[in-house]
Write a protein that holds these residues in place. Structure first.
Motif, PDB file in Angstrom:
ATOM      1  N   TYR A 255      13.621  10.397   1.195  1.00 45.63           N
ATOM      2  CA  TYR A 255      13.617  11.164  -0.050  1.00 45.63           C
ATOM      3  C   TYR A 255      12.186  11.419  -0.522  1.00 45.63           C
ATOM      4  N   VAL A 256      11.391  10.357  -0.537  1.00 50.08           N
ATOM      5  CA  VAL A 256      10.011  10.515  -1.013  1.00 50.08           C
ATOM      6  C   VAL A 256       9.207  11.422  -0.088  1.00 50.08           C
ATOM      7  N   LEU A 257       9.320  11.186   1.208  1.00 48.97           N
ATOM      8  CA  LEU A 257       8.501  11.962   2.150  1.00 48.97           C
ATOM      9  C   LEU A 257       8.878  13.436   2.168  1.00 48.97           C
ATOM     10  N   PHE A 258      10.185  13.699   2.177  1.00 52.36           N
ATOM     11  CA  PHE A 258      10.597  15.090   2.447  1.00 52.36           C
ATOM     12  C   PHE A 258      11.065  15.848   1.212  1.00 52.36           C
TER      13      PHE A 258
ATOM     14  N   GLU B 212       0.821  -1.208   0.000  1.00 51.93           N
ATOM     15  CA  GLU B 212       0.000   0.000   0.000  1.00 51.93           C
ATOM     16  C   GLU B 212       0.861   1.266   0.000  1.00 51.93           C
ATOM     17  N   ILE B 213       1.962   1.216   0.757  1.00 52.63           N
ATOM     18  CA  ILE B 213       2.863   2.380   0.784  1.00 52.63           C
ATOM     19  C   ILE B 213       3.368   2.663  -0.633  1.00 52.63           C
ATOM     20  N   ASN B 214       3.790   1.612  -1.314  1.00 51.55           N
ATOM     21  CA  ASN B 214       4.327   1.797  -2.659  1.00 51.55           C
ATOM     22  C   ASN B 214       3.278   2.296  -3.639  1.00 51.55           C
ATOM     23  N   GLN B 215       2.074   1.769  -3.482  1.00 54.49           N
ATOM     24  CA  GLN B 215       0.992   2.207  -4.353  1.00 54.49           C
ATOM     25  C   GLN B 215       0.692   3.689  -4.137  1.00 54.49           C
ATOM     26  N   LEU B 216       0.637   4.093  -2.878  1.00 54.36           N
ATOM     27  CA  LEU B 216       0.380   5.507  -2.563  1.00 54.36           C
ATOM     28  C   LEU B 216       1.490   6.390  -3.108  1.00 54.36           C
ATOM     29  N   SER B 217       2.713   5.922  -2.956  1.00 57.62           N
ATOM     30  CA  SER B 217       3.852   6.711  -3.409  1.00 57.62           C
ATOM     31  C   SER B 217       3.818   6.886  -4.925  1.00 57.62           C
ATOM     32  N   LYS B 218       3.477   5.796  -5.614  1.00 56.68           N
ATOM     33  CA  LYS B 218       3.427   5.872  -7.077  1.00 56.68           C
ATOM     34  C   LYS B 218       2.340   6.834  -7.541  1.00 56.68           C
ATOM     35  N   GLU B 219       1.197   6.737  -6.850  1.00 55.26           N
ATOM     36  CA  GLU B 219       0.103   7.630  -7.228  1.00 55.26           C
ATOM     37  C   GLU B 219       0.445   9.083  -6.935  1.00 55.26           C
ATOM     38  N   ALA B 220       1.099   9.313  -5.806  1.00 51.46           N
ATOM     39  CA  ALA B 220       1.346  10.691  -5.388  1.00 51.46           C
ATOM     40  C   ALA B 220       2.492  11.330  -6.151  1.00 51.46           C
ATOM     41  N   VAL B 221       3.621  10.616  -6.219  1.00 47.62           N
ATOM     42  CA  VAL B 221       4.805  11.252  -6.812  1.00 47.62           C
ATOM     43  C   VAL B 221       5.442  10.409  -7.909  1.00 47.62           C
ATOM     44  N   GLY B 222       4.789   9.297  -8.248  1.00 49.78           N
ATOM     45  CA  GLY B 222       5.294   8.484  -9.345  1.00 49.78           C
ATOM     46  C   GLY B 222       6.594   7.769  -9.036  1.00 49.78           C
ATOM     47  N   MET B 223       6.803   7.436  -7.742  1.00 44.87           N
ATOM     48  CA  MET B 223       8.059   6.778  -7.372  1.00 44.87           C
ATOM     49  C   MET B 223       7.814   5.579  -6.483  1.00 44.87           C
ATOM     50  N   GLU B 224       8.608   4.530  -6.706  1.00 47.89           N
ATOM     51  CA  GLU B 224       8.588   3.396  -5.777  1.00 47.89           C
ATOM     52  C   GLU B 224       9.537   3.690  -4.625  1.00 47.89           C
ATOM     53  N   ILE B 225       9.224   3.125  -3.475  1.00 49.91           N
ATOM     54  CA  ILE B 225      10.097   3.328  -2.310  1.00 49.91           C
ATOM     55  C   ILE B 225      10.760   1.997  -1.973  1.00 49.91           C
ATOM     56  N   SER B 226      12.068   2.012  -1.663  1.00 47.60           N
ATOM     57  CA  SER B 226      12.628   0.791  -1.087  1.00 47.60           C
ATOM     58  C   SER B 226      12.639   0.951   0.426  1.00 47.60           C
ATOM     59  N   LEU B 227      11.760   0.152   1.048  1.00 48.38           N
ATOM     60  CA  LEU B 227      11.502   0.320   2.474  1.00 48.38           C
ATOM     61  C   LEU B 227      12.573  -0.283   3.356  1.00 48.38           C
TER      62      LEU B 227
ATOM     63  N   ASN C 292       7.415  16.816   0.260  1.00 50.40           N
ATOM     64  CA  ASN C 292       7.586  18.022   1.082  1.00 50.40           C
ATOM     65  C   ASN C 292       6.798  18.013   2.379  1.00 50.40           C
ATOM     66  N   LEU C 293       6.754  16.862   3.028  1.00 48.66           N
ATOM     67  CA  LEU C 293       6.079  16.822   4.328  1.00 48.66           C
ATOM     68  C   LEU C 293       6.903  17.615   5.338  1.00 48.66           C
ATOM     69  N   PRO C 294       6.244  18.180   6.354  1.00 46.36           N
ATOM     70  CA  PRO C 294       7.009  18.870   7.403  1.00 46.36           C
ATOM     71  C   PRO C 294       7.883  17.869   8.155  1.00 46.36           C
ATOM     72  N   LYS C 295       9.004  18.350   8.664  1.00 46.13           N
ATOM     73  CA  LYS C 295       9.942  17.470   9.373  1.00 46.13           C
ATOM     74  C   LYS C 295       9.745  17.584  10.880  1.00 46.13           C
ATOM     75  N   GLY C 296       9.991  16.475  11.550  1.00 52.10           N
ATOM     76  CA  GLY C 296       9.989  16.480  13.013  1.00 52.10           C
ATOM     77  C   GLY C 296      11.336  16.956  13.521  1.00 52.10           C
ATOM     78  N   LYS C 297      11.606  16.655  14.787  1.00 51.98           N
ATOM     79  CA  LYS C 297      12.894  17.058  15.369  1.00 51.98           C
ATOM     80  C   LYS C 297      14.035  16.352  14.640  1.00 51.98           C
ATOM     81  N   PRO C 298      15.188  17.041  14.458  1.00 51.86           N
ATOM     82  CA  PRO C 298      16.323  16.366  13.830  1.00 51.86           C
ATOM     83  C   PRO C 298      16.923  15.306  14.750  1.00 51.86           C
ATOM     84  N   THR C 299      17.712  14.402  14.162  1.00 50.08           N
ATOM     85  CA  THR C 299      18.431  13.424  14.981  1.00 50.08           C
ATOM     86  C   THR C 299      19.588  14.128  15.686  1.00 50.08           C
ATOM     87  N   ASP C 300      20.268  13.374  16.560  1.00 51.14           N
ATOM     88  CA  ASP C 300      21.392  13.960  17.312  1.00 51.14           C
ATOM     89  C   ASP C 300      22.418  14.583  16.385  1.00 51.14           C
TER      90      ASP C 300
END
Length: 863
Positions: free
Chosen positions: A412-415, A386-401, A419-427
DNA sequence: CTCGAACGCGCG
DNA sequence: GTACGAGCGTTCGAG
């Protein structure tokens, strides 16, 4: 010096006597008259300096190493051990007959397979395939052979072939029980009978003998093999490895190679080199010299084999005598504890508990694990699709999970693409996809935020009619800055990928959960299943900063709780046939200890009157009377209580509430909770401050029975390090005291199991009933017995046993263990200690022990 | 290709 | 940089 007489048979009695209920006034430490004079006599030590005077190194003498080949000689040497009050001992072990046969069969099979590949290949492709296959088989054979050569470490796949004993330095006696070369002990007996004779003799003369200190380097190993033969090594005992590691940690930590794994490079052989300057024989070199796989293939009655075996007992004893002189100098004068007592009464006896738990292990249901594994696979596949299907529909890309669903491809796909908003950065400044980040991203999407700083705009109050305000109009400038930002936020068009993003994040959370469960908790545990017992034998060590246990290969202390685990991994841990699991845990253990250590009157009152601490905290935070605190408010108070024990901040509390309780609170709200909690228990912050100040003078803090943790950073000029050490100063006496008390209880379980097992053994030998024999001895009947009530695991405040599926056995054990755990840790301990028991045929299916007993007995009557 | 750092997550 | 203690599996980039 008569060492045997130094140890009482009832550790808790001597400890209770030795320790004052309250820490002694430090002025008592100064010899009178006058502090100035006292300072002249005893110059003030630097923080963390114990002023240890290192003993002189004894000269090695001509060695008296001999083989013991008859029962009479063995008895005579036991006499000598008893007379001198010391018995250093060591096992040599070798693969069992079954393990050898299994490996020989496997090897023959693999060699045949490999030989079959050596025919003429049909063509080039065939030749390549054959070569690859050959390489693979050879690699498999090598791996299996390596595992086979390690079988002597596993009591389920090996036997004791040799015993060495030493009653005094520079002497040793070696009993070659089962060797294929050289003379052997009582050669007319079968080797099984010879081994039984030796074990029974050691048991009768040494292991049960209260006048003899039983000394073994790495006593947990010796304990496992003793358990294999149904023997228990009773007090007094010593483990020189534990002595030197613990002494070095506080008296000379620079000599350790790895402070986090302090035994690294400090096994018997390097320690003997470091302390006595002696190079001991190396086991691998010895086997290599004779071209053999196991020790029982060479002679142990003379030559190299004799010396190798004899040395272990000799130097084990010498280390004991050496490090004891250091241990007695390591003291916490404030509370009157010393390392020698802590080592002899808590820490060294506990090596046996570790050995016993590792030997017993926990049953594992492969069938159920496989069913749930397949369920998890299909959940993951579905989510991935389902993730891959959504990604293809939204941005035309497959994701390697990947396995985690948190790869760079996902980021890469999310941000970048969506362009989803980002949470707190890692350390390190990277993009985080941890649980908190996922929660924050979802929150931002739902509320149309671009970043988390906009969260505060959601609560900004706007005047009526704000919808019609035009930017830069007069009304617009009547609004405050935050109000203008809030209006802009509310007029902002929704994120183009809001719905698809939310769905993807939800699916990723699910995918990730399954991955953790599968990798770490299903496959990551099952791969350690013992080939002989079919059980999972987690390992333990006591090398933590607070003296808690840790567990590895696999970690037996982080099995998911059922409410966090869709697969129910705890259900895979099962009782064997005819058995039931028994669980008993301390309730509110660390908070009770905090009540004692801080002396906070409110906490003490709560625990003494059966009050509810979480409710009390909830009332303090909300400024309500306790009776009006809602269930939710009580739940909210829990993390505040736990956090208080860690010296917690509002930041940490905010995060805990967000990830564990799914609620968003502002920092200000969290600060109110932290403050409210501290005000509710005013003794706690006072204690936390005072112990940090005390640690700045002493350079260490200690636990109830005397474990010492150095805190070198407590006087650091770096604020962060110093404050961190301050929280450790406040927490270690709590967490470490909990560890001490648990260790003491488990030590008593070990002793009682030894007593019960010995009664059953003796009665069987005499053809008597053990209850009658106990009566004859004036003792209680056996309660805990090897093979009937076996301790399998410890999870900090909980013990797990496997017991006979018999209400009488369980009930007696329950009462005994509960009474042992709930004894006051020291005289005058201000709050009751409570322990709750439950039973179940699987870890995930616990029921109250009372209910089970009732049902079991009713069923027995019916049948 | 191997190894270790970084990240994230399970427990009390 | 913002809580105490602990282990382990996966990913990714450096060597």
């Amino acid at each position: 010096m008569k060492l045997g007489g130094l140890f009482g048979n009832m550790p808790q009695k001597t400890l209770a006597k030795a320790l004052p209920a309250k820490p002694a006034d430090s002025s008592q430490l100064l010899p009178l008259p006058g502090a100035a004079l006292a300072r002249a006599i005893a110059p003030k030590k630097r923080p963390g300096d114990f002023g240890v005077v290192w003993p002189t190194i004894p000269q090695q003498q001509v060695k008296d190493y001999k083989a013991i080949l008859t029962q009479a000689e063995l008895e005579a040497y036991a006499d000598r051990c008893e007379a001198l009050g010391l018995c250093s001992f060591d096992w040599e072990t070798a693969a069992s007959k079954a393990a050898r046969e299994a490996f020989a069969a496997y090897k023959a099979e693999m060699e045949t397979k490999i030989a079959n590949l050596d025919g003429f290949p049909m063509d080039e492709k065939d030749a390549k395939e054959r070569a690859a296959l050959k390489k693979e088989y050879e690699a498999q054979l090598t791996t299996t052979r390596e595992a086979y050569l390690m079988t002597p470490l596993d009591p389920h796949q090996s036997e004791v072939c040799t015993v060495s004993l030493a009653a005094a330095p520079h002497e040793s006696r070696v009993v070659p029980i089962d060797h294929k070369a050289g003379r052997i002990f009582e050669p007319t007996l079968s080797r099984e009978a010879a081994r039984k004779l030796v074990m029974d003799t050691l048991d009768r003369r040494i292991f049960r003998n209260r006048k003899v200190v039983k000394i073994a380097v790495n006593l947990s190993f010796e304990t496992k093999f003793a358990a294999k033969y149904g023997k228990y090594i009773l007090l007094p005992v010593a483990d020189p490895l534990v002595m030197w590691v613990r002494c070095l940690q506080v008296a000379d930590p620079k000599r350790l190679n790895d402070l986090k794994k302090p035994a690294t490079g400090w096994g018997l052989k390097p320690a003997t080199k470091a302390v006595f300057g002696v190079n001991m024989g190396e086991f691998k070199e010895l086997l290599a010299k004779y071209g053999v796989d196991f020790f029982d293939e060479i002679a142990a009655d003379s030559g190299d084999g004799l010396v190798y075996s004899a040395e272990d007992a000799d130097y084990g004893l010498q280390h004991y005598l050496y490090w004891k002189q250091i241990a007695i100098q390591i003291k916490d004068d404030r509370q009157g504890t010393n390392y020698d007592t802590w080592l002899h009464e808590i820490e060294m006896p506990f090596s046996r508990v570790i050995g016993l738990m590792e030997y017993n292990g926990m049953g594992w249901d492969n069938h159920l694990a496989q069913m749930k594994r397949e369920e998890a696979w299909s959940i993951q596949t579905e989510a991935a699709n389902e993730i891959n299907q959504l990604s293809k529909e939204a941005v035309g890309m497959e994701i390697s999970l990947g396995k985690t669903g948190k790869t760079n491809s996902v980021k890469y796909v999310l941000f970048n693409m969506m362009n989803l908003p980002k949470g707190k950065p890692t350390d390190k400044g990277g993009i985080s996809l941890d649980e908190e980040a996922l929660i924050d991203i979802k929150f931002m999407l739902e509320n149309n935020l671009e970043d988390l700083t906009e969260e505060k705009l959601l609560s900004v109050k706007l005047p009526e009619g704000w919808e019609s305000y035009l930017k830069d109009s007069p009304e617009w400038y009547e609004l405050g800055k935050d109000q203008r930002a809030a209006v802009e936020l509310r007029n902002r068009p929704p994120h183009p990928f809001k719905d698809v993003g939310l769905r993807m994040l939800e699916l990723m959370g699910r995918y990730q959960k399954m991955n953790t469960l599968l990798s770490s908790h299903v496959d990551g545990r099952e791969k350690w299943q013992n080939p002989v017992t079919g059980k999972i034998h987690a390992s333990y060590t006591p090398w933590t900063d607070t003296s808690r246990l840790n567990s590895m290969k696999p970690n037996g202390q982080n099995v998911p709780r059922l409410e966090n685990d869709e697969l129910g991994v705890r259900n895979f841990y099962v009782a064997g046939p005819g058995k039931i699991l028994f669980f008993i845990d301390f309730s509110g253990f660390e908070l009770r200890i905090l009540a004692w250590k801080s002396g906070d009157k409110v906490m003490i009152e709560i625990f003494c009157t059966g009050g509810d601490m979480h409710r009390k905290t909830g009332a303090a935070i909300t400024n309500k009377p306790e009776s009006e605190v809602t269930k939710q408010e009580r739940t909210d108070a829990k993390p505040a209580n736990f956090g208080m024990a860690y010296g917690g901040t509002e930041h940490a509390l905010q995060k805990t509430i967000k990830t564990d309780y799914g609620q968003r609170k502002t920092l200000a709200e969290c600060a109110v909770m932290v403050d409210g909690t501290k005000k509710a228990y005013p003794g706690v912050p006072v204690f936390q401050h005072e112990i940090a100040m005390q640690a700045r003078e002493d350079g260490f803090v200690s636990t109830i029975y005397g474990y010492i943790r150095l805190l070198p950073d407590i006087n650091s000029t770096n604020t962060y390090y110093r404050q961190s050490a301050g929280r450790q100063a406040a927490n270690t006496p709590i967490q470490g005291t909990a560890a001490d008390v648990m260790k003491k209880a488990q030590n008593e379980v070990y002793e009682e199991t030894g007593r019960g097992t010995n009664l059953v053994f003796d009665a069987t030998e005499k053809g008597m009933n053990p209850v009658d024999l106990a009566r004859e001895f004036g003792e209680a009947p056996p309660i805990l017995v090897h093979g009937k009530t076996d301790m399998e695991a410890q999870i900090h405040d909980e013990m797990i046993f496997e017991m006979d599926d018999d209400p009488d056995v369980v009930e007696a054990a329950w009462h005994w263990v509960q009474a042992t755990m709930t004894k006051p840790p020291i005289e005058g301990f201000p709050v009751p200690i409570e322990a709750e028991a439950s039973v179940g045929y699987a870890w995930g299916k616990k029921m109250s022990v009372e209910k089970w007993l009732e049902e079991k007995r009713a069923a027995q009557k019916g049948a």
